[in-house]
Design an enzyme around this catalytic site. Sequence first.
Site, PDB file in Angstrom:
ATOM      1  N   SER A  94     127.936 109.638  54.487  1.00 23.50           N
ATOM      2  CA  SER A  94     128.169 110.843  53.686  1.00 23.50           C
ATOM      3  C   SER A  94     127.268 110.770  52.464  1.00 23.50           C
ATOM      4  O   SER A  94     127.542 110.026  51.526  1.00 23.50           O
ATOM      5  CB  SER A  94     129.634 110.921  53.246  1.00 23.50           C
ATOM      6  OG  SER A  94     130.464 111.176  54.343  1.00 23.50           O
ATOM      7  N   LYS A 169     130.423 118.355  54.980  1.00 23.08           N
ATOM      8  CA  LYS A 169     131.225 117.218  54.503  1.00 23.08           C
ATOM      9  C   LYS A 169     131.545 117.374  53.020  1.00 23.08           C
ATOM     10  O   LYS A 169     132.665 117.091  52.586  1.00 23.08           O
ATOM     11  CB  LYS A 169     130.476 115.893  54.753  1.00 23.08           C
ATOM     12  CG  LYS A 169     131.204 114.637  54.269  1.00 23.08           C
ATOM     13  CD  LYS A 169     132.485 114.356  55.040  1.00 23.08           C
ATOM     14  CE  LYS A 169     133.376 113.309  54.369  1.00 23.08           C
ATOM     15  NZ  LYS A 169     132.883 111.935  54.512  1.00 23.08           N
ATOM     16  N   LYS A 237     132.789 109.592  44.158  1.00 22.65           N
ATOM     17  CA  LYS A 237     131.390 109.602  44.631  1.00 22.65           C
ATOM     18  C   LYS A 237     131.102 110.931  45.334  1.00 22.65           C
ATOM     19  O   LYS A 237     130.068 111.567  45.101  1.00 22.65           O
ATOM     20  CB  LYS A 237     131.153 108.439  45.595  1.00 22.65           C
ATOM     21  CG  LYS A 237     129.728 108.297  46.079  1.00 22.65           C
ATOM     22  CD  LYS A 237     129.640 107.582  47.442  1.00 22.65           C
ATOM     23  CE  LYS A 237     129.910 108.565  48.574  1.00 22.65           C
ATOM     24  NZ  LYS A 237     129.584 108.079  49.921  1.00 22.65           N
TER      25      LYS A 237
END
Lengths: 295, 295
Positions: A94, A169, A237
């Site tokens: 990701s 995502k 993150k």
Amino acid sequence: MNIGFIGLGVMGRPMAQHLIEGGHTVLLNRVKDVSQHLVEKGGQAVATAREVAEASDIIILMLPDTPDVEAILFGSDGVAEGLSSGKTIVDMSSISPVATKELASKINQLGCGYLDAPVSGGEGGAIAGTLSIMVGGEQSDFDKVLSVFELMGKNITLVGGVGDGQTAKVANQIIVGLTIGAVAEGLLFASRAGADPAKVREALMGGFASSKILEVHGERMIKRTFDPGFRISLHQKDLNNALSAGRSLNLPLPATAQCQELFNTCAAQGDGELDHSGLVKALETMAAHKTAGEA
Amino acid sequence: MNIGFIGLGVMGRPMAQHLIEGGHTVLLNRVKDVSQHLVEKGGQAVATAREVAEASDIIILMLPDTPDVEAILFGSDGVAEGLSSGKTIVDMSSISPVATKELASKINQLGCGYLDAPVSGGEGGAIAGTLSIMVGGEQSDFDKVLSVFELMGKNITLVGGVGDGQTAKVANQIIVGLTIGAVAEGLLFASRAGADPAKVREALMGGFASSKILEVHGERMIKRTFDPGFRISLHQKDLNNALSAGRSLNLPLPATAQCQELFNTCAAQGDGELDHSGLVKALETMAAHKTAGEA
């Protein structure tokens, strides 16, 4: 088929194991004690990412963040050094949708295909082989890799062109983070107003407030089971990726920014390694409130 | 059983009709052209709320907001004037949980029971008889009214003591509003980043981002079908209830406050009578973005 798998972490290990069990020749590097069982099951260990790429038709990456992917692709003894025309890179990490487009362009110039294919479903989904896989890239590359994806996941969607898998995502992590915030604020209101949040959650399931988050994370907030699951530090993150991309796209994301501040509050009070349902503890701190679980 | 039904609006009319069709004698006041069919089906029209209360064992209220409930209960020719010991008030309006406790206390002093029983599911749920009903009050009163609730709804929960039904409804509206904001921000991100938001929504269904809101309201945002549904102006009323109660409970609700500001932005640009999925239009205005639906 010869498949390279680079990144044997918590997610990567069970994913690679499914490929071995599916009958593929799986090339691995950086095999350590925790991944030694993959060699015993038939995985072939080599020394470098370059050697993985040399021996594989498809090279899968499952790495922590954008700089890790850049380094493994274009660093010394990296994947690019071992590529030849016709191979396909599949980045299941990701990472940034913006950086992904640049990386794919450089890989395409070497005569190779590139798919971004981040997943959701966590360690449980990786072990069960039920990950959701959000794919960006060319239809022909997708068709080539689909049977491999099917060994690791269930809900597999070609979202669009290169980068669109990473975009999906990021959208996923925005929606999940903000829905956790929604459930946290609703249940904390119920608790502070004197109702039993467990009964309120029960009354709300089945209506428009119902969500996977109310079901799973709502229960965690009430039962105070904040062992991950998915860590707040990882969600920070991901929201950083969202906010950085938003800034470069001139897109204000006010609720995402506020959600990130609540995760920052969690980190400040030492809760960064809790499950992301622990976001409720930031609201509790603001409210000088003992728990969302108290009736 | 003789049941009074006060408040024959969009929700109240089909709810009262279910009670008539269920074989009850239903007392009505303020019967107008739009509710005349209820009399033709067997409802009994009387002149005042006082007369409704005199003739009924259970008196149901379905009114717009807190002041309306206060006026119909304790105003001139109101319900309280017609009560005698042993009757039960059932307030199915969505009003303040704090005011509810005061109203219930005054009704209890007259020897009568009080349940707060707000609903979710909208006009469609009222017509289908599938409303979710969130009830606060005594178990004995709940048991007495349950068979009546079952004529109007499906998911019927005694959440706790008096006021807890209204608290659950406020929590519901917090979670619904904020989840709409979550889906709006996620899909707008996808769109601005160049992905097809319809494909992104499809990829996210089934994972942790999945919710009734992603399913229903996410589709509305993409297809630009903002006819209500549930109006922004009503959701503003509900979040005002949430924020007022939060203030009196010393509970900060930062995401609810931000969501209300986005609804206020919608109202400012003339979108207050759109469906609440139209919240995305406030974000689009901030982003100088044409639509969340553009690919």
